[in-house]
Write a protein that holds these residues in place. Structure first.
Motif, PDB file in Angstrom:
ATOM      1  N   ASP A 122       0.789  -1.293   0.126  1.00 53.77           N
ATOM      2  CA  ASP A 122      -0.233   0.072  -0.039  1.00 53.77           C
ATOM      3  C   ASP A 122       0.869   1.219  -0.042  1.00 53.77           C
ATOM      4  O   ASP A 122       0.595   2.337  -0.729  1.00 53.77           O
ATOM      5  N   ASP A 123       2.062   1.213   0.836  1.00 55.29           N
ATOM      6  CA  ASP A 123       2.700   2.481   0.695  1.00 55.29           C
ATOM      7  C   ASP A 123       3.525   2.506  -0.437  1.00 55.29           C
ATOM      8  O   ASP A 123       3.994   3.637  -1.020  1.00 55.29           O
ATOM      9  N   VAL A 124       3.913   1.707  -0.869  1.00 54.08           N
ATOM     10  CA  VAL A 124       4.653   1.609  -2.546  1.00 54.08           C
ATOM     11  C   VAL A 124       3.746   2.450  -3.552  1.00 54.08           C
ATOM     12  O   VAL A 124       4.075   3.165  -4.307  1.00 54.08           O
ATOM     13  N   GLY A 125       2.572   1.977  -3.530  1.00 54.88           N
ATOM     14  CA  GLY A 125       1.380   2.453  -4.147  1.00 54.88           C
ATOM     15  C   GLY A 125       1.175   3.805  -4.138  1.00 54.88           C
ATOM     16  O   GLY A 125       1.201   4.783  -4.912  1.00 54.88           O
ATOM     17  N   THR A 127       3.369   5.787  -2.663  1.00 55.89           N
ATOM     18  CA  THR A 127       4.640   6.850  -3.183  1.00 55.89           C
ATOM     19  C   THR A 127       4.429   7.095  -4.637  1.00 55.89           C
ATOM     20  O   THR A 127       4.706   8.147  -4.836  1.00 55.89           O
ATOM     21  N   ILE A 128       4.246   6.035  -5.548  1.00 57.17           N
ATOM     22  CA  ILE A 128       4.423   6.335  -6.903  1.00 57.17           C
ATOM     23  C   ILE A 128       3.012   7.464  -7.111  1.00 57.17           C
ATOM     24  O   ILE A 128       3.173   8.233  -7.987  1.00 57.17           O
ATOM     25  N   ALA A 129       1.947   7.515  -6.515  1.00 61.49           N
ATOM     26  CA  ALA A 129       0.721   8.288  -6.740  1.00 61.49           C
ATOM     27  C   ALA A 129       1.266   9.450  -6.511  1.00 61.49           C
ATOM     28  O   ALA A 129       0.929  10.656  -7.179  1.00 61.49           O
ATOM     29  N   ALA A 130       1.942   9.654  -5.161  1.00 62.14           N
ATOM     30  CA  ALA A 130       2.675  11.251  -4.767  1.00 62.14           C
ATOM     31  C   ALA A 130       3.375  11.632  -6.001  1.00 62.14           C
ATOM     32  O   ALA A 130       3.495  12.903  -6.079  1.00 62.14           O
ATOM     33  N   ILE A 131       4.143  10.840  -6.443  1.00 61.94           N
ATOM     34  CA  ILE A 131       5.040  11.283  -7.513  1.00 61.94           C
ATOM     35  C   ILE A 131       4.339  11.796  -8.807  1.00 61.94           C
ATOM     36  O   ILE A 131       4.498  12.874  -9.431  1.00 61.94           O
ATOM     37  N   HIS A 132       3.367  11.045  -9.217  1.00 65.73           N
ATOM     38  CA  HIS A 132       2.658  11.415 -10.352  1.00 65.73           C
ATOM     39  C   HIS A 132       1.594  12.661 -10.068  1.00 65.73           C
ATOM     40  O   HIS A 132       1.287  13.134 -11.005  1.00 65.73           O
ATOM     41  N   ASP A 133       1.436  12.919  -8.797  1.00 62.24           N
ATOM     42  CA  ASP A 133       0.523  14.021  -8.520  1.00 62.24           C
ATOM     43  C   ASP A 133       1.267  15.381  -8.297  1.00 62.24           C
ATOM     44  O   ASP A 133       0.891  16.363  -8.091  1.00 62.24           O
ATOM     45  N   LEU A 134       2.710  15.205  -8.560  1.00 65.32           N
ATOM     46  CA  LEU A 134       3.657  16.367  -8.402  1.00 65.32           C
ATOM     47  C   LEU A 134       3.210  17.586  -9.394  1.00 65.32           C
ATOM     48  O   LEU A 134       2.630  17.179 -10.460  1.00 65.32           O
ATOM     49  N   ASP A 135       3.417  18.733  -8.936  1.00 65.15           N
ATOM     50  CA  ASP A 135       2.970  19.994  -9.920  1.00 65.15           C
ATOM     51  C   ASP A 135       4.007  19.892 -11.013  1.00 65.15           C
ATOM     52  O   ASP A 135       5.168  19.585 -11.044  1.00 65.15           O
ATOM     53  N   ALA A 136       3.333  20.156 -12.458  1.00 67.05           N
ATOM     54  CA  ALA A 136       4.441  20.024 -13.703  1.00 67.05           C
ATOM     55  C   ALA A 136       5.432  20.756 -13.452  1.00 67.05           C
ATOM     56  O   ALA A 136       6.603  21.064 -14.277  1.00 67.05           O
ATOM     57  N   ALA A 137       5.237  22.114 -12.784  1.00 65.85           N
ATOM     58  CA  ALA A 137       6.250  22.958 -12.527  1.00 65.85           C
ATOM     59  C   ALA A 137       7.639  22.670 -12.166  1.00 65.85           C
ATOM     60  O   ALA A 137       8.705  23.040 -12.385  1.00 65.85           O
ATOM     61  N   GLU A 208       7.526  -0.745   7.591  1.00 73.79           N
ATOM     62  CA  GLU A 208       6.620  -0.980   6.563  1.00 73.79           C
ATOM     63  C   GLU A 208       6.427   0.249   5.755  1.00 73.79           C
ATOM     64  O   GLU A 208       5.263   0.330   5.131  1.00 73.79           O
ATOM     65  N   ARG A 209       7.335   1.046   5.866  1.00 77.97           N
ATOM     66  CA  ARG A 209       6.909   2.374   5.243  1.00 77.97           C
ATOM     67  C   ARG A 209       8.321   2.706   4.108  1.00 77.97           C
ATOM     68  O   ARG A 209       9.232   2.556   4.522  1.00 77.97           O
ATOM     69  N   VAL A 210       7.817   3.562   3.064  1.00 79.35           N
ATOM     70  CA  VAL A 210       8.666   3.895   1.944  1.00 79.35           C
ATOM     71  C   VAL A 210       9.082   5.211   2.888  1.00 79.35           C
ATOM     72  O   VAL A 210       8.197   6.352   2.725  1.00 79.35           O
ATOM     73  N   VAL A 211      10.357   5.468   3.188  1.00 76.50           N
ATOM     74  CA  VAL A 211      10.675   6.849   3.817  1.00 76.50           C
ATOM     75  C   VAL A 211      11.357   7.712   3.079  1.00 76.50           C
ATOM     76  O   VAL A 211      11.647   8.770   3.427  1.00 76.50           O
ATOM     77  N   LEU A 237       2.629 -11.913  -7.961  1.00 75.82           N
ATOM     78  CA  LEU A 237       1.699 -11.343  -8.646  1.00 75.82           C
ATOM     79  C   LEU A 237       0.699 -10.579  -7.850  1.00 75.82           C
ATOM     80  O   LEU A 237       0.238  -9.593  -7.904  1.00 75.82           O
ATOM     81  N   ASP A 238       0.427 -11.187  -6.666  1.00 75.58           N
ATOM     82  CA  ASP A 238      -0.468 -10.512  -5.572  1.00 75.58           C
ATOM     83  C   ASP A 238       0.079  -9.221  -4.816  1.00 75.58           C
ATOM     84  O   ASP A 238      -0.808  -8.204  -4.942  1.00 75.58           O
ATOM     85  N   PHE A 239       1.182  -9.125  -5.081  1.00 81.60           N
ATOM     86  CA  PHE A 239       1.942  -8.031  -4.526  1.00 81.60           C
ATOM     87  C   PHE A 239       1.788  -6.784  -5.612  1.00 81.60           C
ATOM     88  O   PHE A 239       1.385  -5.925  -5.416  1.00 81.60           O
ATOM     89  N   SER A 240       1.822  -7.118  -6.978  1.00 81.05           N
ATOM     90  CA  SER A 240       1.981  -6.367  -7.984  1.00 81.05           C
ATOM     91  C   SER A 240       0.441  -5.494  -7.996  1.00 81.05           C
ATOM     92  O   SER A 240       0.317  -4.515  -8.419  1.00 81.05           O
ATOM     93  N   GLU A 241      -0.456  -6.392  -7.941  1.00 78.84           N
ATOM     94  CA  GLU A 241      -2.013  -5.993  -7.873  1.00 78.84           C
ATOM     95  C   GLU A 241      -2.346  -5.134  -6.751  1.00 78.84           C
ATOM     96  O   GLU A 241      -3.139  -4.248  -6.867  1.00 78.84           O
ATOM     97  N   ALA A 242      -1.690  -5.680  -5.471  1.00 77.89           N
ATOM     98  CA  ALA A 242      -1.943  -4.527  -4.574  1.00 77.89           C
ATOM     99  C   ALA A 242      -1.457  -3.373  -4.647  1.00 77.89           C
ATOM    100  O   ALA A 242      -1.979  -2.483  -4.224  1.00 77.89           O
ATOM    101  N   VAL A 243      -0.197  -3.149  -5.256  1.00 72.46           N
ATOM    102  CA  VAL A 243       0.531  -2.022  -5.377  1.00 72.46           C
ATOM    103  C   VAL A 243      -0.420  -1.011  -6.422  1.00 72.46           C
ATOM    104  O   VAL A 243      -0.574   0.021  -6.217  1.00 72.46           O
TER     105      VAL A 243
END
Length: 519
Positions: A122-125, A127-137, A208-211, A237-243
């Protein structure tokens, strides 16, 4: 050049005034590009030293420096993880060594990471979502690349064509990749801020966190699937689907139904790009490693079908429509080329006017450079742009065999300046053979019994000369076209970047030598 850990510690004292190292240890990093070490000072603080081994690696570190400067205090406060901070730098020759404030956590290998709990996935997912939500600036302020979905797809096709010229990519993989890259529906994504080099080694885990997240050298706006390519190799595969599920839950916007298909394609195609990189760098070790991995992938695809990347099977191409009406006499078909604007242009045939026709080349003023300059890790592109000319599609042109005389004449036909009607047409040579599908310019140019050979105007250039400069321009037209196409690849006009441009021809038409026996 490579530095020892003690030498890196000495460089760190020059980069950070007042730093007094009491301990040093080598740190894991990309051994082909960087030498790294972790230093402990007298107060117990830890620092990371990173030195490039060549100019390309140095450029990547300079790019990361611009990115990290764009992470203001406000942006860092909103992120659920920490990013590095540059504490100092020291130059040795043309290369700079950087010292970073050390971050907590440690990187885990893929097996260890996927064996973690659901909280880790869940924390890996997240983390990736936070990167993709960064401002384009963040990307624009660092003058980094910005791609639309269509531009990104065309860039992949260009890279595929370049990889095919090596002659070392299995034809099974070339057909598989091209088929997926030609599916426009697969590439209907919303471009986002993309890390570009995200994998298990760049995410530091504590508990259990991406720091923390490191390795910001390839940041750009493009396909979000690139940040999931590493996940396609996960043994669980379950890990990938969970992310992916956690990513969709934390991410703003709609879910991407084809995200993991493009991620699997990116992971496979990375092997081809690694091969090209190794060849251009003259590194036989990289080439051998890439070829071995490509052979393993080919075996997996042939035996098990590989991971799904395309939306339709490769054999589901539409059948050609049947001909309607009586068959017309065969004539030489026009050769279709895809121009820079995506419009197909045709080479002249016997029915064309007396003036030769050539494909239009876009004027440089049609492309407004309203995007920031591109700083990328692209040693292949830098050499290809400087050493090779490009055709109208921006794909690297290869040397072709010198065509026969009648083929050259057919490509740049110059008809009799006076059009003939049926009553005044010169008699055709008598022959019992049926008309062929090629116009023999040698026969039509020969005078008949009652026909005099037309005298060519000395002021009019010959056929090969018209082919080189049909509109009176200089012989530097190919160089100008190369420069224009380079601008198109780097910073095209915003008004046309999303316009679809059909890709003409299959991989075998562009590379006949790749056609498998019996195909």
């Amino acid at each position: 050049m490579r530095w020892t850990s003690m030498e890196l510690a000495a460089l760190a004292t020059a980069a950070v005034p007042g730093l007094s190292p009491t301990g040093v240890a080598a740190a894991a990093d990309d051994a082909r590009a960087f030498t790294s070490a972790v230093i402990t000072d007298a107060e117990g603080n830890r620092w990371r030293v990173r030195a490039p081994q060549h100019q390309e690696a140095a450029m990547r570190l300079e790019t990361e420096l611009q990115v990290l400067r764009g992470f203001t205090a406000a942006i860092r406060a909103e992120l659920p993880f920490r990013v590095p901070s540059v504490a100092g730098a020291v130059r040795r020759g043309e290369l700079r060594t950087f010292v970073y404030n050390h971050l907590p956590g440690r990187s885990l290998d893929l097996d260890e990471l996927t064996a973690g709990s659901e909280q880790v996935a869940d924390d890996v997912g997240r983390t990736i979502a936070a990167i993709h939500d960064l401002d384009a600036a963040v990307v624009d302020n660092a003058d980094l690349p910005r791609y639309s979905a269509e531009r990104f797809r065309q860039r992949r096709l260009n890279e595929l064509d370049q990889a095919a010229t090596t002659g070392q990519i299995p034809s099974t993989l070339l057909r598989r990749w091209e088929h997926a890259m030609e599916e426009r529906e697969l590439w209907s994504f919303t471009p986002v801020v993309t890390h570009g080099d995200l994998h298990e080694d760049t995410m530091l885990i504590e508990g259990e966190r991406v720091v923390a997240v490191t390795g910001w050298t390839d940041l750009h706006i493009g396909d979000p699937a690139d940040d999931f390519a590493w996940l396609t190799a996960a043994p669980d595969l379950d890990f990938s689907e969970a992310v992916v599920e956690a990513y969709d839950r934390h991410r703003r916007g709609d879910a991407d139904p084809h995200l993991m298909r493009r991620a699997a394609l990116a992971a496979e195609f990375a092997l081809a790009k690694w091969l090209v990189r190794g060849r251009d760098a003259g590194n036989q070790e990289m080439v051998d490693e890439a070829l071995d991995l490509l052979r393993q992938l080919e075996d997996d695809v042939e035996l098990h079908g590989g991971q799904p990347i395309a939306l339709t099977p490769m054999d589901a191409s539409p059948e050609p429509a049947p001909a309607v009406g009586p068959a017309a006499p065969a004539v030489a078909a026009p050769v279709s080329h895809e121009g820079a604007s995506g419009q197909a242009t045709s080479a002249p045939t016997a029915d064309t006017p007396d003036e030769p026709t050539v494909a239009e080349h876009p004027a440089t003023e049609d492309w407004e450079d309203d995007e920031p300059a591109v700083i990328t890790d692209a040693s292949v592109d830098e050499e290809a742009v400087g050493d090779a000319s490009e055709d109208d599609r921006g794909w690297t042109a290869r040397e072709e065999p010198t065509p026969a005389r009648d083929e050259v004449a057919e490509d740049s036909v110059i008809e009799d300046p006076v059009p003939h009607d049926d009553a005044t047409s010169p008699p055709e040579p008598e022959s019992d053979d049926q008309p062929t599908d090629r116009i023999d310019t040698t026969e039509t140019a020969s005078p008949g019994p009652e026909q005099t050979e037309p005298v060519q105007d000395e002021s009019e250039p010959s056929a090969p000369e018209q082919r080189d400069a049909p509109d009176g321009t200089s012989d530097d037209l190919s160089d100008e076209t190369t420069e224009i196409e380079t601008i198109r690849d780097e910073a095209p006009d915003e008004s046309s970047e999303d316009a679809p441009s059909e890709t003409s021809g299959s991989i075998y038409e562009r590379h006949p030598g790749l056609r498998p026996p019996g195909a």
